[in-house]
Design an enzyme around this catalytic site. Structure first.
Site, mmCIF file in Angstrom:
data_model
loop_
_atom_site.group_PDB
_atom_site.id
_atom_site.type_symbol
_atom_site.label_atom_id
_atom_site.label_comp_id
_atom_site.label_asym_id
_atom_site.label_seq_id
_atom_site.Cartn_x
_atom_site.Cartn_y
_atom_site.Cartn_z
ATOM 1 N N SER A 1 0.875 -1.010 -0.004
ATOM 2 C CA SER A 1 -0.027 0.035 0.088
ATOM 3 C C SER A 1 0.750 1.220 -0.030
ATOM 4 O O SER A 1 1.817 1.205 0.529
ATOM 5 C CB SER A 1 -0.973 0.035 1.242
ATOM 6 O OG SER A 1 -1.839 -1.113 1.118
ATOM 7 N N ALA A 2 0.352 2.359 -0.623
ATOM 8 C CA ALA A 2 1.091 3.880 -0.492
ATOM 9 C C ALA A 2 2.479 3.606 -1.458
ATOM 10 O O ALA A 2 3.207 4.698 -0.986
ATOM 11 C CB ALA A 2 1.232 4.239 0.736
ATOM 12 N N ARG A 3 2.128 2.719 -2.086
ATOM 13 C CA ARG A 3 3.678 2.384 -2.953
ATOM 14 C C ARG A 3 5.004 2.429 -2.066
ATOM 15 O O ARG A 3 6.008 2.687 -2.571
ATOM 16 C CB ARG A 3 3.893 3.685 -3.987
ATOM 17 C CG ARG A 3 2.764 3.907 -4.879
ATOM 18 C CD ARG A 3 2.919 5.084 -5.880
ATOM 19 N NE ARG A 3 1.919 5.239 -6.873
ATOM 20 C CZ ARG A 3 0.933 5.916 -6.673
ATOM 21 N NH1 ARG A 3 0.502 6.464 -5.565
ATOM 22 N NH2 ARG A 3 -0.060 5.833 -7.858
ATOM 23 N N PHE A 4 4.811 1.667 -0.700
ATOM 24 C CA PHE A 4 5.710 1.406 0.124
ATOM 25 C C PHE A 4 6.012 0.066 -0.013
ATOM 26 O O PHE A 4 5.881 -0.850 0.997
ATOM 27 C CB PHE A 4 5.234 1.918 1.392
ATOM 28 C CG PHE A 4 6.015 2.570 2.256
ATOM 29 C CD1 PHE A 4 6.872 3.514 1.870
ATOM 30 C CD2 PHE A 4 6.409 2.234 3.894
ATOM 31 C CE1 PHE A 4 7.917 4.214 2.657
ATOM 32 C CE2 PHE A 4 7.443 2.597 4.436
ATOM 33 C CZ PHE A 4 8.037 3.894 4.218
ATOM 34 N N HIS A 5 6.713 -0.140 -1.351
ATOM 35 C CA HIS A 5 6.700 -1.586 -1.554
ATOM 36 C C HIS A 5 7.985 -2.268 -0.920
ATOM 37 O O HIS A 5 8.761 -1.961 -0.260
ATOM 38 C CB HIS A 5 6.943 -1.940 -3.315
ATOM 39 C CG HIS A 5 6.148 -0.796 -3.835
ATOM 40 N ND1 HIS A 5 4.727 -1.012 -3.756
ATOM 41 C CD2 HIS A 5 6.312 0.117 -4.850
ATOM 42 C CE1 HIS A 5 4.156 -0.250 -4.537
ATOM 43 N NE2 HIS A 5 5.164 0.427 -5.248
#
Length: 215
Positions: free
Chosen positions: A188-192
């Protein structure tokens, strides 16, 4: 809002160092199997990027085999990617399993396999795929589709059903010996999560180091 601004949340499934263990080839096999079970379209499709002179070039190719020795794909050695790799073996492979929120990036060096191994790959191809490999001067311009179709008709007559079709010298397999393998899990939130194995010295047999990369 344009379609380019839309984004699907990638979820909360984590990827930890403990999940991967110490053998990236085994992990890759597990991820490929998961993609097959999830019915990802062409799960063995990969984007192969080469360096041609001073410019990169990419195209989609199918993985044909993998293991401790490396990752194999087949091509025309005289094609643009074949010529590029024979001049500069540096290569990147990208497996984009979008529906699973996963991707794998392999960076390494590609070299032609032994002729016997290319023979085996060629023998496993369907008859018309073998003939297409002979008919096509891959990457070269041609005046029309009709000329390609005419070549295929001539080859179908030359090699009737059941006849032996020899592998053309221009066709064979490359094997990519990885220097690094990165496993990417969308969050999520591009917090890969990004975890990268790097070969310890000059070959995979010498072991791997694992590090986490920031998203």
């Amino acid at each position: 809002m344009s379609s380019l601004e839309r984004h699907t949340d990638y979820g909360s499934t984590p990827l930890t160092e403990a999940d991967l263990g110490s053998d990236p080839i085994a992990v890759f096999g597990d991820w490929l199997l998961a993609a097959e079970k999830a019915e990802v379209y062409e799960p063995n499709a990969m984007v192969v990027s080469t360096v041609e002179g001073e410019r990169p070039s990419s195209r989609t190719v199918l993985l044909k085999g993998f293991g401790a020795k490396g990752f194999d794909f087949v091509t025309n050695y005289r094609s643009s990617k074949g010529r590029a790799l024979l001049a500069n073996p540096a290569v990147s492979l990208l497996f984009p399993w979008y529906s699973l929120r996963r991707q794998v990036i392999v960076s390494g060096d590609a070299h032609p396999v032994e002729p016997g191994e290319s023979d085996a790959y060629f023998e496993a191809r369907p008859r018309e795929s073998k003939l297409a490999s002979i008919a096509s001067d891959q990457s070269e311009p041609i005046a029309s589709r009709d000329l390609l179709e005419q070549r295929m008709r001539e080859l179908l007559e030359r090699y009737p059903e059941g006849s032996e079709i020899p592998r053309p010298e221009k066709w064979g397999a490359f094997r990519v010996m990885p220097r690094s393998i990165e496993f990417w899990q969308g969050r999520s939130a591009r917090f890969h999560d990004r975890l990268r194995f790097t070969v310890a010295s000059t070959g995979a047999a010498d072991g791997w180091t694992l590090e986490r990369l920031q998203p």
